[in-house]
Design an enzyme around this catalytic site. Structure first.
Site, PDB file in Angstrom:
ATOM      1  N   ARG A 189       0.840  -1.199   0.000  1.00 42.31           N
ATOM      2  CA  ARG A 189       0.000   0.000   0.000  1.00 42.31           C
ATOM      3  C   ARG A 189       0.876   1.250   0.000  1.00 42.31           C
ATOM      4  O   ARG A 189       0.597   2.214  -0.718  1.00 42.31           O
ATOM      5  CB  ARG A 189      -0.942   0.017   1.198  1.00 42.31           C
ATOM      6  CG  ARG A 189      -2.069  -0.994   1.105  1.00 42.31           C
ATOM      7  CD  ARG A 189      -2.998  -0.908   2.310  1.00 42.31           C
ATOM      8  NE  ARG A 189      -3.835   0.286   2.250  1.00 42.31           N
ATOM      9  CZ  ARG A 189      -4.663   0.658   3.220  1.00 42.31           C
ATOM     10  NH1 ARG A 189      -4.730  -0.063   4.348  1.00 42.31           N
ATOM     11  NH2 ARG A 189      -5.407   1.741   3.109  1.00 42.31           N
ATOM     12  N   CYS A 216      -1.871   5.906   9.289  1.00 38.64           N
ATOM     13  CA  CYS A 216      -2.149   4.671   8.540  1.00 38.64           C
ATOM     14  C   CYS A 216      -3.108   5.049   7.420  1.00 38.64           C
ATOM     15  O   CYS A 216      -2.883   6.028   6.719  1.00 38.64           O
ATOM     16  CB  CYS A 216      -2.735   3.614   9.469  1.00 38.64           C
ATOM     17  SG  CYS A 216      -4.186   4.180  10.413  1.00 38.64           S
TER      18      CYS A 216
END
Length: 285
Positions: A182, A241
């Protein structure tokens, strides 16, 4: 002076407390069917907390605060009260993601309003069951508590403009705890754009755990994060995050290691990537 309570409790310790009236056990599983899964089977006595409804105020546009903005202090006070939580209670939280989901987020939020007697279950739901903690499918009956007194978030957060300044400043470190794919922009299962905040470093939260899904020892965690942050102060470190949830897993790991808790960027990539900010994507790199 009493020793500081560890933010992590191991399953065997929890089993020893299974008949104690002194603890309040919280099931913080999130995701699809989480509430139904709780009803089907949970640790006996556990009360359910909903990530989207109780631990966030989900907006229609994640560009304003990300996918899981913090609720107002007033709303959080109501949540604590209706869950039967008072300032003197000993709270133990679990989820089914090794603490990386809403368990760590709820831990952070409790600590942020000054609640010190709170722990996250090491290994989560499956580890407790394997250790012999009783399970139940019954409806848990408990009384609401008096209004929980809250006045401010006592742990620090960073807003998007502060992250913008920090990412270009050698005095700060911005840590992205998402997995490497990611971060590198190879995949993005939740947000619109794959990539990361330029200047951030990638320290996946999964590296906080050993091969069995338990937290690494405080000693190993301290060695690791001390190498990463050096002599920088907690207020100079920003952790994020995708939406301010799994970042709390790393904040928990740092606290477990005896490192002062850094700032949380609640909006995280879900907010950053929906605003007119520079982004490091696979195509751009």
């Amino acid at each position: 002076m009493a020793a500081k309570l560890s933010p992590i409790i191991n399953p065997k310790e929890l089993v020893q407390l299974s008949n104690s009236a002194e603890i309040i056990l919280i099931d913080a599983r999130a995701g699809a069917n989480a509430a139904q899964n709780y009803q089907n089977e949970h640790l006996k006595g556990a009360r359910y907390i909903d990530l989207n409804k109780d631990l966030a105020t989900v907006e229609t546009d994640p560009a304003n605060g990300g996918r899981h903005p913090l609720p107002s202090l007033e709303k959080f006070s109501v949540v604590l009260s209706k869950t039967g939580i008072s300032p003197e209670n000993h709270i133990i939280i679990y989820d089914d993601k090794n603490g990386s989901n809403a368990a760590a987020r709820f831990w952070w939020m409790l600590r942020a309003v000054g609640h010190e007697k709170v722990q996250v279950l090491n290994g989560g739901l499956s580890a407790a069951i394997e250790s012999g903690y009783p399970i139940s499918s019954e409806t848990e009956i408990f009384e609401a508590a008096d209004q929980y007194p809250v006045s401010q978030w006592k742990l620090h957060t960073a807003a998007i403009d502060e992250v913008e300044k920090a990412r270009n400043n050698t005095q700060n470190t911005v840590i992205d705890v998402r997995d490497k794919n990611r971060f590198d922009g190879l995949t993005e299962p939740l947000d619109l754009i794959a990539g990361h905040i330029p200047g951030a470093i990638n320290v996946p939260f999964s590296e906080n755990l050993d091969d069995n899904g338990f937290y690494q020892s405080p000693q190993l965690l301290k060695e690791k994060y001390s190498r990463i942050i050096g002599d920088k102060k907690a207020e100079d470190i920003i952790v994020h995050c995708g939406s301010g949830v799994t970042a709390c897993h790393t904040l928990l790991a740092m606290d477990y290691a005896g490192i002062p808790i850094p700032k949380l960027y609640v909006g995280s990539w879900s907010e950053w990537s929906r605003n007119d900010r520079e982004m490091a994507t696979k195509q751009a790199e």
